[in-house]
Scaffold this active site. Sequence first.
Site, PDB file in Angstrom:
ATOM      1  N   HIS A  14      20.794  -4.633 -35.556  1.00 32.56           N
ATOM      2  CA  HIS A  14      21.192  -4.127 -36.866  1.00 32.56           C
ATOM      3  C   HIS A  14      21.615  -5.248 -37.800  1.00 32.56           C
ATOM      4  O   HIS A  14      21.366  -5.218 -38.994  1.00 32.56           O
ATOM      5  CB  HIS A  14      22.322  -3.104 -36.717  1.00 32.56           C
ATOM      6  N   GLU A  48      -2.819   0.814 -34.102  1.00 33.23           N
ATOM      7  CA  GLU A  48      -1.817  -0.034 -33.448  1.00 33.23           C
ATOM      8  C   GLU A  48      -1.931   0.000 -31.935  1.00 33.23           C
ATOM      9  O   GLU A  48      -1.121  -0.593 -31.243  1.00 33.23           O
ATOM     10  CB  GLU A  48      -0.397   0.312 -33.923  1.00 33.23           C
ATOM     11  N   ASP A  72       2.729  -3.384 -33.387  1.00 41.03           N
ATOM     12  CA  ASP A  72       2.422  -2.770 -32.097  1.00 41.03           C
ATOM     13  C   ASP A  72       1.056  -3.216 -31.587  1.00 41.03           C
ATOM     14  O   ASP A  72       0.866  -3.357 -30.385  1.00 41.03           O
ATOM     15  CB  ASP A  72       2.485  -1.246 -32.211  1.00 41.03           C
ATOM     16  N   CYS A 105      -0.133  -2.646 -42.500  1.00 41.79           N
ATOM     17  CA  CYS A 105       1.257  -2.362 -42.854  1.00 41.79           C
ATOM     18  C   CYS A 105       2.237  -3.003 -41.860  1.00 41.79           C
ATOM     19  O   CYS A 105       3.432  -2.906 -42.042  1.00 41.79           O
ATOM     20  CB  CYS A 105       1.510  -0.866 -42.929  1.00 41.79           C
TER      21      CYS A 105
HETATM   22  C1  PEP Z   1       3.478  -1.706 -36.603  1.00 40.91           C
HETATM   23  O1  PEP Z   1       3.507  -1.426 -35.402  1.00 40.91           O
HETATM   24  O2  PEP Z   1       2.908  -2.716 -37.052  1.00 40.91           O
HETATM   25  C2  PEP Z   1       4.153  -0.830 -37.569  1.00 40.91           C
HETATM   26  C3  PEP Z   1       4.014  -1.021 -38.866  1.00 40.91           C
HETATM   27  O3  PEP Z   1       4.949   0.131 -37.067  1.00 40.91           O
HETATM   28  P1  PEP Z   1       6.462  -0.109 -36.572  1.00 40.91           P
HETATM   29  O4  PEP Z   1       6.812  -1.538 -36.808  1.00 40.91           O
HETATM   30  O5  PEP Z   1       7.318   0.828 -37.349  1.00 40.91           O
HETATM   31  O6  PEP Z   1       6.351   0.260 -35.127  1.00 40.91           O
HETATM   32 MG    MG Z   2       4.197   0.556 -34.842  1.00 43.60          MG
END
Ligand code: PEP
Ligand code: MG
Length: 856
Positions: free
Chosen positions: A460, A697, A721, A768
């Site tokens: 955090h 992912e 991921d 993303c």
């Molecule tokens: C990712 O896995 O790249 C993603 C954007 O999802 P998170 O980081 O929320 O798992």
């Molecule tokens: Mg992810």
Amino acid sequence: MTRLILQSPLSGWCLPLAEVPDPVFAERMAGDGVAIDPTGNVLHAPCDGVIVPMQGAKHALTLRAHCGHEILMHVGIDTVQLGGEGFEPLVQPGQAVTVGQALLRVDLDLIARRARSTVTPILLTSGGRVLRRSEHCALAAGDFLMEVEMDAAAAPDPSHSAPAGSGLSRFFDVAFDHGLHARPSALIAAALRPLDAQVTVIAGGRGGNARSTVALMSLGIHCGDRIEFRATGRDAGKAMVALEALLGPAGDTGATTSGEPADPVAAKQIESRDQVRRVAAVVACSGIAIGHATQLTHAEIVVAERGTGISDEMAALDQAIAQVKAHLEGMAGGVEGGGEQQTILSAHIELIQDPEIAARAGEHIQRGKSAGFAWRRSLRSVVDTLQASGDLRMMERVADLRDLENQVVQVLSGRPPGHARTLPERAILIADELLPSQLMSLDANCIVGICTARGGPTSHVAIIAAAMGIPALVAAGPQVLGIADGTLLVLNAEHGHVDIAPSDSERVAIEQDLAGRAAQHAADLLAAQQVAMTRDQRHIKVYANLGALAEAAPAVAKGAEGCGLLRSEFLFLDRRLPPDEDEQAHEYQAIAVALGSRPLTVRTLDIGGDKPIAYLPLPREDNPALGLRGLRTSLWQPQLLRTQLCAILRVQPAGQCRILLPMVTDVGDVRVVRALLAELRTEMALAELPALGVMIETPASALLADQLAREVDFLSIGSNDLSQYTLAMDRGHPELAARLDALHPAVLRLIGRAADAGNAQHKEVAVCGGLGSDPLAIPILIGLGVHEVSAVPAMIPRIKRVIRSLDTRACAALAQQALELPDAAAVRALVERWRAAQPPAPAPATHESSQTISGE
Ligand code: PEP
Ligand code: MG
């Protein structure tokens, strides 16, 4: 391998080390074992053995078993300051003793009054493994305590002498108030243990193994003593750097014990660090800072163990909890911009009301303990459970619990909640572990950087640092705790290291670099509201990743053309019941409004696995990251998904929202959701449904992206991921953090494959994950066919500048080269070289009517 059964040396309550009120013991820096809160006042031998001489240390006793195991029994906490008062030795150093023999008589009343705690850690200081142990139970002296096992090779050599042959040598003046007692000894031993070096400490003509807490303690080294450390082996140089960080500058440096240094490379490192010393760490929030070391040691508040009466202590605890809760609520209400800080404060408000924690504290008060003691013990038992889970993300929540422990104990000790220290200008905070409330209560204007000895990049405090835009490093190791206050530091949270006391020329160079960056940032911000076109006039959309309503408007101000990823988990985590449809609809609508008419991509709930939630009793899983996660959890609890989809479908104007599905494996996942959406469309009498996309992912989804692209409206690549699953490296693993790089060619090949599949179907392909926020990755992503990135808002202006400097055909050629390289480091090096050869970005076009972002 030798095994040994240890009997309890004391009668009392047996507790796990994590509950010992001292981080050095609690974190097992001095060794593994258990602790006893004694009721009996005689310490007995836990096994047969010989008493190790420990000069002037009556409060602690070490027994060397015949097989070589060393067992340290440290009676009470901070008892070194009693100078032996209250302890009556019943045996002599060097004496052979038999199991159960009385070793030490202890005045428990005196210790309870004058020391921090009577809790007595029983530790295995010579390494080895604890196979079984007693915990959370009453023990009589002589009962089973633990069974330990040690590799014969690991047994300490009782006749340890200075390393033979050549090596490095340094002299230090000991500045610790009570000399090298248990805590500093444990810190030194813990810092040296991972290094490939033999290190001997020499004091008063006697030598000992500096990697052994007991050996260090047994030399009876006092404050002001001059001691020598000698090191040989591959990491001899690193050992000296670690020692200097802990003990201060060496008095007599550079000498070798004989002739040439054992390791010329190590010796060179030391020489080059006569000016600058470097400590490696893990990047938690990217950036560079120069400032002054400001140690934030939060000395643990001493609490009386015994209560003054059950009803008084209960009332005091209730009142303190209420006061801290009110303070947290006040802070949550006043957080500018809300966002992550508000989310974390809300989580703390929930936690502090947790009935289980209160019930455990109540039980301790019923047993006659004080409110502070009971609260501390209750929270530490929860911490222990989290730590035992072995789940790195859960373990990172430990800091939140420690934070609440401190805040309530602080109020119980008569201080107001949130009492914070005043910081110097340009402070680089250094702490063993920084607590979220500590960081939030400090004056952010004075903080230019953060470096913690422990912690992980997803803790955090790392998230808050990112929200505050403060460069942060974590997991730097205990040596940073020895840096003197006020020392000039360069914190490089791009390459992951801190440079201690840089030379004047280095300081000037860094300051010039920072000034250049600040000017560049200001220019980037000015151009941020304009779309990012490549040199060859391709529009690359730059969206924002959001995690809360409060982040939406600032993201737009930074130039976000929409939200490419709303992590809807923020609405679901750290609460006792899931949000209902109305609450969700209200929140999504508010975010849509804050974005103007820009697209809002709501990712359905991505929980389970490493993000467990209390009201969803997920089955225990051996491999949570490979279990019920993301869409799998939603399909396992379809009511949750139905409620969330209904809430998204209510957002007006229809068409502003896009729906994104996390952790998709194949088209089967998409079809289930499509069917549910069709049902809802009829039920809700909707004219049309929002665009539906999938996260790429999992390697499966990347390999099957052609099939997926036929069934969905857009693809969004989750590089975080995708790297974790492609490289088989846990994304929360601090040891692997440096190697878990999404620019690895294996990951890039999957991204390229997904992008090709999306483009062949004329579907939008976005990234993303973290790669979308990495300026170095942008040319490669564009070269692989990506035309939308969703980044952390702070990076948007810079990402847009990078895009403006690129030509898509040159990027495509670069990406092809990257795919052939052996690893991520080679890809990074390639892009660095390539970028250096590129012409600078042209100024953004000024025909604002056609170039500025649509929306309000
Ligand atoms: C990712 O896995 O790249 C993603 C954007 O999802 P998170 O980081 O929320 O798992
Ligand atoms: Mg992810």
